[in-house]
Design a protein around this motif. Structure first.
Motif, PDB file in Angstrom:
ATOM      1  N   ILE A 166       0.814 -18.205  20.969  1.00  0.00           N
ATOM      2  CA  ILE A 166       0.697 -18.054  22.420  1.00  0.00           C
ATOM      3  C   ILE A 166       1.944 -17.349  22.920  1.00  0.00           C
ATOM      4  CG2 ILE A 166       0.370 -19.255  24.609  1.00  0.00           C
ATOM      5  CD1 ILE A 166      -0.815 -21.592  22.955  1.00  0.00           C
ATOM      6  N   GLY A 167       1.840 -16.056  23.119  1.00  0.00           N
ATOM      7  CA  GLY A 167       2.985 -15.265  23.522  1.00  0.00           C
ATOM      8  C   GLY A 167       3.467 -15.603  24.920  1.00  0.00           C
ATOM      9  N   THR A 168       4.766 -15.470  25.126  1.00  0.00           N
ATOM     10  CA  THR A 168       5.350 -15.707  26.451  1.00  0.00           C
ATOM     11  C   THR A 168       5.066 -14.498  27.340  1.00  0.00           C
ATOM     12  OG1 THR A 168       7.149 -16.951  25.400  1.00  0.00           O
ATOM     13  CG2 THR A 168       7.469 -16.282  27.694  1.00  0.00           C
ATOM     14  N   VAL A 169       4.491 -14.727  28.511  1.00  0.00           N
ATOM     15  CA  VAL A 169       4.258 -13.615  29.441  1.00  0.00           C
ATOM     16  C   VAL A 169       5.594 -13.201  30.051  1.00  0.00           C
ATOM     17  CG1 VAL A 169       1.895 -14.344  29.927  1.00  0.00           C
ATOM     18  CG2 VAL A 169       3.768 -15.196  31.349  1.00  0.00           C
ATOM     19  N   ALA A 170       5.677 -11.936  30.453  1.00  0.00           N
ATOM     20  CA  ALA A 170       6.950 -11.391  30.947  1.00  0.00           C
ATOM     21  C   ALA A 170       7.516 -12.194  32.113  1.00  0.00           C
ATOM     22  CB  ALA A 170       6.758  -9.929  31.341  1.00  0.00           C
ATOM     23  N   ALA A 171       6.649 -12.664  33.003  1.00  0.00           N
ATOM     24  CA  ALA A 171       7.122 -13.397  34.181  1.00  0.00           C
ATOM     25  C   ALA A 171       7.747 -14.744  33.824  1.00  0.00           C
ATOM     26  CB  ALA A 171       5.964 -13.605  35.154  1.00  0.00           C
ATOM     27  N   SER A 221      24.609  -7.171  10.768  1.00  0.00           N
ATOM     28  CA  SER A 221      24.637  -7.196  12.239  1.00  0.00           C
ATOM     29  C   SER A 221      23.587  -6.257  12.828  1.00  0.00           C
ATOM     30  CB  SER A 221      26.015  -6.797  12.744  1.00  0.00           C
ATOM     31  OG  SER A 221      26.999  -7.719  12.308  1.00  0.00           O
ATOM     32  N   LEU A 222      23.048  -6.666  14.002  1.00  0.00           N
ATOM     33  CA  LEU A 222      22.112  -5.820  14.720  1.00  0.00           C
ATOM     34  C   LEU A 222      22.857  -4.666  15.384  1.00  0.00           C
ATOM     35  CD1 LEU A 222      19.727  -8.363  16.504  1.00  0.00           C
ATOM     36  CD2 LEU A 222      19.622  -7.461  14.167  1.00  0.00           C
ATOM     37  N   THR A 223      22.240  -3.488  15.359  1.00  0.00           N
ATOM     38  CA  THR A 223      22.800  -2.299  16.018  1.00  0.00           C
ATOM     39  C   THR A 223      21.675  -1.586  16.772  1.00  0.00           C
ATOM     40  OG1 THR A 223      22.365  -0.868  14.095  1.00  0.00           O
ATOM     41  CG2 THR A 223      24.511  -2.003  14.178  1.00  0.00           C
ATOM     42  N   GLN A 224      22.043  -0.691  17.640  1.00  0.00           N
ATOM     43  CA  GLN A 224      21.074   0.102  18.409  1.00  0.00           C
ATOM     44  C   GLN A 224      19.995  -0.797  19.024  1.00  0.00           C
ATOM     45  OE1 GLN A 224      19.709   3.670  16.311  1.00  0.00           O
ATOM     46  NE2 GLN A 224      21.391   3.432  14.841  1.00  0.00           N
ATOM     47  N   VAL A 225      20.444  -1.820  19.701  1.00  0.00           N
ATOM     48  CA  VAL A 225      19.534  -2.838  20.225  1.00  0.00           C
ATOM     49  C   VAL A 225      18.914  -2.383  21.541  1.00  0.00           C
ATOM     50  CG1 VAL A 225      19.320  -5.210  21.002  1.00  0.00           C
ATOM     51  CG2 VAL A 225      20.882  -4.657  19.119  1.00  0.00           C
ATOM     52  N   ALA A 226      17.588  -2.465  21.633  1.00  0.00           N
ATOM     53  CA  ALA A 226      16.865  -2.171  22.874  1.00  0.00           C
ATOM     54  C   ALA A 226      16.088  -3.422  23.283  1.00  0.00           C
ATOM     55  CB  ALA A 226      15.914  -1.007  22.673  1.00  0.00           C
ATOM     56  N   TYR A 227      16.446  -3.987  24.461  1.00  0.00           N
ATOM     57  CA  TYR A 227      15.789  -5.191  24.964  1.00  0.00           C
ATOM     58  C   TYR A 227      14.959  -4.826  26.197  1.00  0.00           C
ATOM     59  CZ  TYR A 227      15.158  -9.675  27.351  1.00  0.00           C
ATOM     60  OH  TYR A 227      14.625 -10.757  28.011  1.00  0.00           O
ATOM     61  N   THR A 228      13.639  -5.002  26.096  1.00  0.00           N
ATOM     62  CA  THR A 228      12.721  -4.667  27.190  1.00  0.00           C
ATOM     63  C   THR A 228      11.756  -5.836  27.396  1.00  0.00           C
ATOM     64  OG1 THR A 228      11.327  -3.531  25.563  1.00  0.00           O
ATOM     65  CG2 THR A 228      12.858  -2.174  26.845  1.00  0.00           C
ATOM     66  N   PRO A 229      12.112  -6.799  28.258  1.00  0.00           N
ATOM     67  CA  PRO A 229      11.306  -8.019  28.398  1.00  0.00           C
ATOM     68  C   PRO A 229       9.903  -7.786  28.941  1.00  0.00           C
ATOM     69  CG  PRO A 229      13.002  -7.909  30.086  1.00  0.00           C
ATOM     70  CD  PRO A 229      13.301  -6.815  29.117  1.00  0.00           C
ATOM     71  N   ASP A 230       9.641  -6.627  29.553  1.00  0.00           N
ATOM     72  CA  ASP A 230       8.308  -6.360  30.092  1.00  0.00           C
ATOM     73  C   ASP A 230       7.422  -5.600  29.105  1.00  0.00           C
ATOM     74  OD1 ASP A 230       9.895  -4.115  30.219  1.00  0.00           O
ATOM     75  OD2 ASP A 230       9.037  -3.388  32.103  1.00  0.00           O
ATOM     76  N   LYS A 231       7.869  -5.458  27.855  1.00  0.00           N
ATOM     77  CA  LYS A 231       7.088  -4.768  26.837  1.00  0.00           C
ATOM     78  C   LYS A 231       6.928  -5.654  25.604  1.00  0.00           C
ATOM     79  CE  LYS A 231       8.538  -0.108  28.239  1.00  0.00           C
ATOM     80  NZ  LYS A 231       9.149   1.173  27.785  1.00  0.00           N
ATOM     81  N   THR A 232       6.065  -5.204  24.698  1.00  0.00           N
ATOM     82  CA  THR A 232       5.872  -5.905  23.427  1.00  0.00           C
ATOM     83  C   THR A 232       5.990  -4.910  22.287  1.00  0.00           C
ATOM     84  OG1 THR A 232       4.344  -7.489  24.438  1.00  0.00           O
ATOM     85  CG2 THR A 232       4.317  -7.321  22.061  1.00  0.00           C
ATOM     86  N   PRO A 233       6.904  -5.155  21.318  1.00  0.00           N
ATOM     87  CA  PRO A 233       7.862  -6.260  21.238  1.00  0.00           C
ATOM     88  C   PRO A 233       8.939  -6.159  22.322  1.00  0.00           C
ATOM     89  CG  PRO A 233       7.582  -5.158  19.107  1.00  0.00           C
ATOM     90  CD  PRO A 233       6.985  -4.281  20.128  1.00  0.00           C
ATOM     91  N   ILE A 234       9.574  -7.287  22.609  1.00  0.00           N
ATOM     92  CA  ILE A 234      10.614  -7.298  23.630  1.00  0.00           C
ATOM     93  C   ILE A 234      11.959  -6.820  23.080  1.00  0.00           C
ATOM     94  CG2 ILE A 234       9.523  -9.055  25.080  1.00  0.00           C
ATOM     95  CD1 ILE A 234      12.367 -10.194  22.965  1.00  0.00           C
TER      96      ILE A 234
END
Length: 277
Positions: A166-171, A221-234
């Protein structure tokens, strides 16, 4: 005592009659004992039928569901040799109390039936009832869990690996505060990601599975990180030094309480875990 010729005393007649009856009775018993159905014969019995083996058992309801549900998928097809984003579709049929799956993304959903004596091995059946050649190793738990995982096998060869739930909705993803999400999976690896929701900055690491050895490999370590909570994957990131290394993630459950991660490169597979503030 005076006997008349040709006459037998009454007492002798009675004795002769009794002897004759006893003799006939004895002959009758011998005939009866020698024929079929006699008292001394052993009665025939029908063999006890062997019960049919129980092949399948009831499926546990995942995540506390009470109605039909299409699951949110994050996975790899062609895993582990040439992973590409999965097109698997999986849903829960609350009436039949079973999973239904389309492994190639088409509209032909198949039934999954849990093998008796197992907790995660499912045979797959087409709509016409025929059993297909591949099986699914599927693992999910009751509430409060919201994410599980599955692997598809053709014989001993793995074909796909995916997280579902059950994926978390963006809101419902927090916009402030800091969350730490720890994840891992046997034979894949482990890692941790820190989300600073207020600033949008995400950092973390991942490392390959090392078994029970005393010295784990160095974390990447993580690099070139893109975080977009309104998209999938986030989350979309690189890790380590190889350009082929890639990590993606999405939240599951209420308020992003759980996470699923898919990686390829030096760490290849699906990992799930929990998030806390």
């Amino acid at each position: 005592m005076h006997f008349q010729l040709g006459r037998v005393p009454h007492t002798f007649v009675s004795s002769y009659a009794l002897l004759a009856i006893l003799s006939l009775t004895a002959c009758g018993d011998d005939d009866a004992n020698s024929g079929p159905g006699s008292i001394g014969a052993t009665p025939s019995t029908s063999p006890t039928p062997t019960p049919s083996p129980v092949l399948y058992t009831a499926t546990e309801v995942p995540f506390g569901l009470t109605q039909n549900r299409d699951f949110d998928i994050l996975g790899w097809d062609g895993w582990p040799t040439s992973p590409t984003p999965s097109v698997i579709q999986l849903r829960w049929n609350a009436t039949a109390v079973e999973y239904e799956m389309s492994e190639n993304g088409d509209a032909q959903f198949k039934r999954l039936r849990l093998r008796a004596g197992t907790q995660s091995a499912y045979d797959v059946f087409a709509a016409d009832g025929s059993k297909l050649t591949f099986m699914v190793d599927l693992r999910a738990s009751a509430a409060p869990h919201s994410v599980g995982n599955l692997r598809i096998f053709e014989g001993s060869q793995a074909k796909a690996y995916a997280a579902f739930g059950i994926g978390t909705v963006a809101a419902d993803i927090p916009s402030t505060g800091i969350f730490t999400c720890d994840f891992g999976e046997d034979e894949v690896g482990d890692g941790s990601v820190i989300f600073d929701f207020s600033s949008g900055v995400v950092s973390g690491w991942v490392r390959p599975f090392w078994g029970n050895g005393a010295n784990p490999p160095p974390s990447l370590s993580l690099t070139q990180v893109a975080y977009t909570p309104d998209k999938t994957p986030i989350l979309d990131a690189k890790f380590g030094n190889s350009p082929d290394n890639r990590l993606e993630a999405r939240f599951y459950g209420l308020q992003a309480s759980q996470i699923a991660v898919r990686t390829k490169g030096e760490v290849t597979g699906i990992m799930t875990g929990v998030c806390s503030s």
